[in-house]
Design a protein around this motif. Structure first.
Motif, PDB file in Angstrom:
ATOM      1  N   ALA A 102       0.807  -1.223   0.000  1.00 33.83           N
ATOM      2  CA  ALA A 102       0.000   0.000   0.000  1.00 33.83           C
ATOM      3  C   ALA A 102       0.836   1.268   0.000  1.00 33.83           C
ATOM      4  O   ALA A 102       0.325   2.352  -0.280  1.00 33.83           O
ATOM      5  CB  ALA A 102      -0.949  -0.002   1.203  1.00 33.83           C
ATOM      6  N   GLY A 103       2.141   1.174   0.320  1.00 33.76           N
ATOM      7  CA  GLY A 103       2.980   2.366   0.309  1.00 33.76           C
ATOM      8  C   GLY A 103       2.506   3.410   1.295  1.00 33.76           C
ATOM      9  O   GLY A 103       2.300   3.131   2.480  1.00 33.76           O
ATOM     10  N   ARG A 104       2.281   4.630   0.789  1.00 36.31           N
ATOM     11  CA  ARG A 104       1.896   5.737   1.670  1.00 36.31           C
ATOM     12  C   ARG A 104       0.461   5.623   2.161  1.00 36.31           C
ATOM     13  O   ARG A 104       0.037   6.380   3.044  1.00 36.31           O
ATOM     14  CB  ARG A 104       2.095   7.066   0.954  1.00 36.31           C
ATOM     15  CG  ARG A 104       1.148   7.281  -0.221  1.00 36.31           C
ATOM     16  CD  ARG A 104       1.375   8.628  -0.890  1.00 36.31           C
ATOM     17  NE  ARG A 104       0.336   8.896  -1.906  1.00 36.31           N
ATOM     18  CZ  ARG A 104       0.171  10.067  -2.494  1.00 36.31           C
ATOM     19  NH1 ARG A 104       0.955  11.081  -2.191  1.00 36.31           N
ATOM     20  NH2 ARG A 104      -0.785  10.236  -3.400  1.00 36.31           N
ATOM     21  N   VAL A 105      -0.314   4.704   1.574  1.00 36.49           N
ATOM     22  CA  VAL A 105      -1.686   4.478   2.021  1.00 36.49           C
ATOM     23  C   VAL A 105      -1.627   3.551   3.231  1.00 36.49           C
ATOM     24  O   VAL A 105      -1.789   2.342   3.135  1.00 36.49           O
ATOM     25  CB  VAL A 105      -2.542   3.866   0.896  1.00 36.49           C
ATOM     26  CG1 VAL A 105      -3.969   3.634   1.376  1.00 36.49           C
ATOM     27  CG2 VAL A 105      -2.531   4.764  -0.327  1.00 36.49           C
ATOM     28  N   PRO A 122       7.850  12.255   0.256  1.00 36.90           N
ATOM     29  CA  PRO A 122       7.143  12.582   1.503  1.00 36.90           C
ATOM     30  C   PRO A 122       5.912  13.446   1.240  1.00 36.90           C
ATOM     31  O   PRO A 122       5.828  14.602   1.663  1.00 36.90           O
ATOM     32  CB  PRO A 122       8.209  13.321   2.321  1.00 36.90           C
ATOM     33  CG  PRO A 122       9.075  13.961   1.286  1.00 36.90           C
ATOM     34  CD  PRO A 122       9.108  13.018   0.125  1.00 36.90           C
ATOM     35  N   ILE A 123       4.949  12.862   0.532  1.00 39.93           N
ATOM     36  CA  ILE A 123       3.719  13.563   0.161  1.00 39.93           C
ATOM     37  C   ILE A 123       2.542  12.712   0.637  1.00 39.93           C
ATOM     38  O   ILE A 123       2.409  11.552   0.221  1.00 39.93           O
ATOM     39  CB  ILE A 123       3.627  13.772  -1.360  1.00 39.93           C
ATOM     40  CG1 ILE A 123       4.835  14.567  -1.874  1.00 39.93           C
ATOM     41  CG2 ILE A 123       2.326  14.479  -1.736  1.00 39.93           C
ATOM     42  CD1 ILE A 123       4.926  14.606  -3.390  1.00 39.93           C
ATOM     43  N   ALA A 124       1.700  13.265   1.489  1.00 42.93           N
ATOM     44  CA  ALA A 124       0.551  12.521   2.006  1.00 42.93           C
ATOM     45  C   ALA A 124      -0.533  12.392   0.942  1.00 42.93           C
ATOM     46  O   ALA A 124      -0.604  13.184  -0.003  1.00 42.93           O
ATOM     47  CB  ALA A 124      -0.008  13.218   3.247  1.00 42.93           C
ATOM     48  N   GLU A 143      10.032   9.118   3.010  1.00 42.33           N
ATOM     49  CA  GLU A 143      10.543   8.881   1.660  1.00 42.33           C
ATOM     50  C   GLU A 143      11.452   7.660   1.647  1.00 42.33           C
ATOM     51  O   GLU A 143      12.358   7.534   2.468  1.00 42.33           O
ATOM     52  CB  GLU A 143      11.310  10.093   1.153  1.00 42.33           C
ATOM     53  CG  GLU A 143      11.832   9.925  -0.261  1.00 42.33           C
ATOM     54  CD  GLU A 143      12.437  11.199  -0.818  1.00 42.33           C
ATOM     55  OE1 GLU A 143      11.675  12.013  -1.375  1.00 42.33           O
ATOM     56  OE2 GLU A 143      13.656  11.383  -0.662  1.00 42.33           O
ATOM     57  N   MET A 144      11.200   6.770   0.719  1.00 42.65           N
ATOM     58  CA  MET A 144      11.965   5.531   0.647  1.00 42.65           C
ATOM     59  C   MET A 144      13.391   5.810   0.186  1.00 42.65           C
ATOM     60  O   MET A 144      13.625   6.537  -0.776  1.00 42.65           O
ATOM     61  CB  MET A 144      11.295   4.550  -0.311  1.00 42.65           C
ATOM     62  CG  MET A 144       9.923   4.090   0.161  1.00 42.65           C
ATOM     63  SD  MET A 144       9.036   3.073  -1.054  1.00 42.65           S
ATOM     64  CE  MET A 144       9.958   1.535  -0.937  1.00 42.65           C
ATOM     65  N   ARG A 191       8.047  12.706  -6.605  1.00 39.41           N
ATOM     66  CA  ARG A 191       8.832  13.921  -6.898  1.00 39.41           C
ATOM     67  C   ARG A 191      10.327  13.651  -6.736  1.00 39.41           C
ATOM     68  O   ARG A 191      11.114  14.587  -6.534  1.00 39.41           O
ATOM     69  CB  ARG A 191       8.398  15.053  -5.969  1.00 39.41           C
ATOM     70  CG  ARG A 191       6.908  15.365  -6.011  1.00 39.41           C
ATOM     71  CD  ARG A 191       6.504  16.061  -7.292  1.00 39.41           C
ATOM     72  NE  ARG A 191       5.058  16.294  -7.343  1.00 39.41           N
ATOM     73  CZ  ARG A 191       4.426  17.302  -6.770  1.00 39.41           C
ATOM     74  NH1 ARG A 191       5.119  18.186  -6.052  1.00 39.41           N
ATOM     75  NH2 ARG A 191       3.122  17.447  -6.876  1.00 39.41           N
ATOM     76  N   ARG A 192      10.725  12.412  -6.842  1.00 35.42           N
ATOM     77  CA  ARG A 192      12.123  12.054  -6.645  1.00 35.42           C
ATOM     78  C   ARG A 192      12.990  12.661  -7.750  1.00 35.42           C
ATOM     79  O   ARG A 192      12.534  12.906  -8.878  1.00 35.42           O
ATOM     80  CB  ARG A 192      12.296  10.539  -6.644  1.00 35.42           C
ATOM     81  CG  ARG A 192      11.497   9.823  -5.563  1.00 35.42           C
ATOM     82  CD  ARG A 192      11.692   8.314  -5.659  1.00 35.42           C
ATOM     83  NE  ARG A 192      13.017   7.922  -5.221  1.00 35.42           N
ATOM     84  CZ  ARG A 192      13.315   7.538  -3.976  1.00 35.42           C
ATOM     85  NH1 ARG A 192      12.361   7.514  -3.041  1.00 35.42           N
ATOM     86  NH2 ARG A 192      14.544   7.196  -3.658  1.00 35.42           N
TER      87      ARG A 192
END
Length: 357
Positions: A102-105, A122-124, A143-144, A191-192
């Motif tokens: 799910a990543g950021r979810v 790092p974006i919600a 951020e990974m 945005r990497r």
């Protein structure tokens, strides 16, 4: 409707018909990510499908995005899933596990260490997670790092091996609906400035690496890949959808995967372009126009006859109609799905939808 019941060879898979049960999160696993006897009954009831794709199943602890979702990262989870695959095979169907990071979810409350979910940037999401105690905001993810990315790729491959050990015929990689692979694809969530961000070629890199690693682990003929071109689910956005998926399909095509699975979002012309570029089996969850939600058996017949798909995936129809093939052959009637019982709970709205008498 006869075209829906033709047999299909998908790589090394032999499907008894062209009806696919789409993956649907139902949040009925126990707290440690194990499926139960209820899941065995649920999937066995729907084994009239040529192919069943399970609910999203996390490949790692940090891959979880919702409460009560199952995993494939522990021996106990593997053993629990084995009862499901045995029941489905006994009914003559084929079953793939959908691997969904799910990543950021996600939310710290889901993880034993209380840490943050991870994402490409790092974006919600700007959205919330449901819990029995109320809605919680998705936090800004961590951020990974490059090590995190390599570990996530390895987790997908390990979960795929676990799926085979559990008796699954293969796995579907969830590259759709705003989850981790899709988060890397979309320039609104990615945005990497390194090799995994910026250009289309860089943003598809993670998804392609996952597909290659899983194909190497269990064989490409056991691997499907799901996409949802143009979807803004879970806050993901794509400013260059057509170029993005043209590049992704071109990169995946040489791998010899079992299938590509498209969630169509009202753009049949886009589906036609992807179909023309994809050399293998294509499964379509058909929504040829913005008004065509939910999709119908007639939508599926149209897509098969047009040649834009080889098999048709339905979600809500399978959820509410465990005997869907019989109902299609009879021309209905169809049970209506009850949204109040989609997530969580017991057998109500899960295994108690009636079959035709």
């Amino acid at each position: 409707m006869d075209v829906l019941f033709e047999k299909l060879s998908a790589g090394k898979l032999e499907l008894s018909n062209r009806l696919v049960m789409a993956p649907m999160t139902r949040s009925r696993a126990v707290h440690d990510g194990k499926v139960t006897a209820l899941h065995v009954e649920y999937y066995a009831q729907r084994a009239g499908a040529g192919l069943i794709v399970t609910e999203g199943t996390q490949p790692s602890v940090r891959g979880q995005g919702y409460v009560w979702t199952p995993g494939l990262h522990s021996d106990e989870q593997v053993e629990a899933w084995r009862a499901v695959t045995e029941a489905v095979h006994a009914e003559g169907s084929v079953i793939f596990a959908q691997l969904m990071h799910a990543g950021r979810v996600g939310h710290p409350s889901l993880y034993p260490d209380g840490g943050l979910p991870m994402g490409p940037s790092p974006i919600a999401t700007g959205e919330k997670m449901w819990t029995p105690d109320g809605m919680l905001d998705h936090p800004e993810p961590r951020e990974m790092t490059l090590d995190d990315i390599a570990e996530a790729v390895a987790d997908f491959a390990a979960a795929a091996r676990n799926a085979v050990a559990a008796g699954f015929d293969g796995v579907e990689l969830h590259g759709a609906n705003g989850y981790l692979i899709h988060q890397f694809l979309g320039d609104g969530s990615n945005r990497r400035t390194d090799a995994y961000g910026g250009s289309v070629e860089n943003r598809i890199r993670f998804g392609v690496e996952v597909a290659k690693a899983v194909a190497d682990a269990i064989g490409p003929e056991r691997v499907g890949f799901r996409v949802s071109p143009g979807s803004d689910a879970n806050g993901v956005s794509e400013s260059d959808t057509d170029d993005l998926y043209a590049a992704l399909v071109e990169a995946l095509a040489p791998l010899g995967l079992a299938y590509l699975h498209i969630l169509e979002l009202g753009d049949r012309e886009r589906t036609r372009r992807i179909r023309a570029a994809w050399p293998g089996t294509l499964i379509l969850n058909p929504h040829p126009s913005p008004e065509s939600f939910p999709s119908t058996p007639e939508d599926g017949v149209e897509a098969l006859r047009e040649g834009v798909a080889d098999a048709i995936a339905f979600g809500a129809l399978w959820l509410a109609n465990p005997d869907l093939p019989a109902r299609i052959k009879a021309g209905g009637p169809y049970n209506e799905a009850d949204p109040a019982t989609f997530y969580g709970g017991d057998h109500g709205g899960y295994t108690d939808y009636p079959a035709l008498s």
